[in-house]
Design an enzyme around this catalytic site. Structure first.
Site, short mmCIF file in Angstrom:
data_model
loop_
_atom_site.label_atom_id
_atom_site.label_comp_id
_atom_site.label_asym_id
_atom_site.label_seq_id
_atom_site.Cartn_x
_atom_site.Cartn_y
_atom_site.Cartn_z
N PHE A 1 4.92 6.43 -1.18
CA PHE A 1 5.79 6.64 -0.02
C PHE A 1 7.19 6.15 -0.33
O PHE A 1 7.38 5.10 -0.93
CB PHE A 1 5.23 5.92 1.21
CG PHE A 1 4.11 6.66 1.88
CD1 PHE A 1 4.34 7.45 2.99
CD2 PHE A 1 2.82 6.58 1.38
CE1 PHE A 1 3.30 8.13 3.60
CE2 PHE A 1 1.77 7.25 1.98
CZ PHE A 1 2.01 8.03 3.09
N LEU B 1 0.84 -1.21 0.00
CA LEU B 1 0.00 0.00 0.00
C LEU B 1 0.87 1.26 0.00
O LEU B 1 0.66 2.17 -0.80
CB LEU B 1 -0.93 0.01 1.22
CG LEU B 1 -1.61 1.34 1.54
CD1 LEU B 1 -2.56 1.76 0.43
CD2 LEU B 1 -2.34 1.24 2.88
N TYR B 2 1.85 1.32 0.89
CA TYR B 2 2.66 2.53 0.99
C TYR B 2 3.46 2.77 -0.29
O TYR B 2 3.55 3.91 -0.77
CB TYR B 2 3.58 2.46 2.21
CG TYR B 2 2.83 2.30 3.50
CD1 TYR B 2 1.61 2.96 3.72
CD2 TYR B 2 3.27 1.46 4.50
CE1 TYR B 2 0.90 2.80 4.90
CE2 TYR B 2 2.57 1.29 5.68
CZ TYR B 2 1.38 1.96 5.87
OH TYR B 2 0.68 1.80 7.04
N ARG B 3 4.00 1.74 -0.86
CA ARG B 3 4.76 1.92 -2.10
C ARG B 3 3.83 2.33 -3.24
O ARG B 3 4.16 3.20 -4.04
CB ARG B 3 5.52 0.64 -2.46
CG ARG B 3 6.65 0.31 -1.50
CD ARG B 3 7.62 1.46 -1.35
NE ARG B 3 8.84 0.99 -0.71
CZ ARG B 3 9.66 1.74 -0.04
NH1 ARG B 3 9.41 3.04 0.11
NH2 ARG B 3 10.75 1.26 0.50
#
Length: 180
Positions: free
Chosen positions: A153, A147-149
């Site tokens: 992020f 999710l973060y990538r």
């Protein structure tokens, strides 16, 4: 399912539900959740507190996220600030919204709730950047890391050890606003 912006009072009223989701998502023991209750209660008073909840059609809490403006004197801010060089400190912490918690019940994961919560939460701030910390993990296997990538992020600091927790953490950040 619906996303609902929450005030600090809303989150406080649903604290037991929040801790249940937190415990399920993180596999925490009841003693650890009792400590988290105290932390979260303190966080409700922070400047620019923002929260979002994912509710089922019956009102069950499926997930939540919250954060606030990160400032000197706050424990997490000071821990992260101490490991950054002056240029990184200025870039990431000068006007930063800290994503403190982002959790989805395991049974509700894999349906885009985490990303919807993250995007909705970050749309509620006017800060220039956002930071969060997450336990180090296999980036391909971890839903959180994917999710973060996927949402842009980048690494700010890796393998950071916070006092009182033996796990290494990554601090990830991105500029705001967040676009699709």
């Amino acid at each position: 399912m619906r996303l609902v912006p929450w005030t600090s009072d809303d989150l406080g009223r649903r604290m037991d539900d929040v801790l249940t989701v937190f415990g399920e998502a993180m596999s925490y023991h009841p003693q650890a959740l009792a400590v988290r209750r105290g932390y979260i209660t303190t966080h409700l008073q922070r400047p620019h507190f923002r929260a979002i909840a994912s509710l089922s059609d019956m009102g069950q809490l499926l997930g939540f996220a919250y954060g606030y403006h990160s400032e000197p004197g706050q424990w997490w801010h000071d821990q992260v600030s101490a490991v950054l060089d002056p240029a990184a400190r200025q870039r990431w912490l000068a006007d930063c919204f800290e994503v403190v918690e982002l959790h989805v019940r395991p049974a509700a994961q894999g349906h885009g709730l985490g990303e919807a919560q993250l995007r909705a939460l970050l749309a509620m701030t006017g800060a220039a950047t956002t930071l969060l910390s997450t336990p180090e993990a296999d980036e391909q296997a971890s839903r959180a890391w994917r999710l973060y990538r996927r949402t842009g992020f980048v690494d700010v600091s890796r393998h950071l050890l916070f006092p009182g927790d033996p796990r290494p953490f990554a601090v990830l950040g991105r500029p705001l606003p967040m676009t699709r």
